[in-house]
Design a protein around this motif. Structure first.
Motif, PDB file in Angstrom:
ATOM      1  N   UNK A  60       0.849  -1.193   0.000  1.00  0.00           N
ATOM      2  CA  UNK A  60       0.000   0.000   0.000  1.00  0.00           C
ATOM      3  C   UNK A  60       0.885   1.244   0.000  1.00  0.00           C
ATOM      4  N   UNK A  61       0.566   2.174  -0.883  1.00  0.00           N
ATOM      5  CA  UNK A  61       1.198   3.484  -0.879  1.00  0.00           C
ATOM      6  C   UNK A  61       0.441   4.335   0.131  1.00  0.00           C
ATOM      7  N   UNK A  62       1.161   4.976   1.030  1.00  0.00           N
ATOM      8  CA  UNK A  62       0.537   5.773   2.083  1.00  0.00           C
ATOM      9  C   UNK A  62       1.164   7.167   2.092  1.00  0.00           C
ATOM     10  N   UNK A  63       0.323   8.193   1.996  1.00  0.00           N
ATOM     11  CA  UNK A  63       0.772   9.585   2.044  1.00  0.00           C
ATOM     12  C   UNK A  63      -0.085  10.313   3.078  1.00  0.00           C
ATOM     13  N   UNK A  64       0.567  11.080   3.927  1.00  0.00           N
ATOM     14  CA  UNK A  64      -0.155  11.870   4.935  1.00  0.00           C
ATOM     15  C   UNK A  64       0.329  13.313   4.892  1.00  0.00           C
ATOM     16  N   UNK A  65      -0.581  14.229   5.136  1.00  0.00           N
ATOM     17  CA  UNK A  65      -0.208  15.643   5.193  1.00  0.00           C
ATOM     18  C   UNK A  65      -1.123  16.377   6.164  1.00  0.00           C
ATOM     19  N   UNK A  66      -0.610  17.514   6.641  1.00  0.00           N
ATOM     20  CA  UNK A  66      -1.380  18.333   7.570  1.00  0.00           C
ATOM     21  C   UNK A  66      -2.515  19.018   6.850  1.00  0.00           C
ATOM     22  N   UNK A  67      -3.650  19.114   7.530  1.00  0.00           N
ATOM     23  CA  UNK A  67      -4.775  19.877   7.001  1.00  0.00           C
ATOM     24  C   UNK A  67      -4.464  21.354   7.067  1.00  0.00           C
ATOM     25  N   UNK A  68      -4.872  22.068   6.044  1.00  0.00           N
ATOM     26  CA  UNK A  68      -4.743  23.523   6.096  1.00  0.00           C
ATOM     27  C   UNK A  68      -5.916  24.055   6.888  1.00  0.00           C
TER      28      UNK A  68
END
Length: 69
Positions: A60-68
């Motif tokens: 599985x490719x997993x990407x996470x980022x902060x919400x603006x």
């Protein structure tokens, strides 16, 4: 799949095998050329990543980022 948390957004995407993958990871008698198999045995003698099929789940490719805000 997208998962929206309180402070982060997480994106997940399955990694599946396709025809290109089978040239090195498919069935050694029908997908992998003899010369390729010989090279793989020299470069990766302990490798057991063969006999995969099309659309097999490999990870599985997993990407996470902060919400603006």
């Amino acid at each position: 799949m997208v998962e929206k948390g309180k402070d982060k957004i997480h994106f997940y995407y399955p990694i599946k095998t396709n025809f290109m993958c089978l040239q090195c990871h498919g069935n050694s008698s029908k997908n992998i050329e003899i010369a390729t198999m010989a090279t793989l045995r020299i470069l990766h003698p302990e490798d057991k990543a063969v006999n995969y099929d099309v659309n097999g789940a490999r990870g599985v490719l997993s990407i996470s980022w902060d919400k603006k805000r």
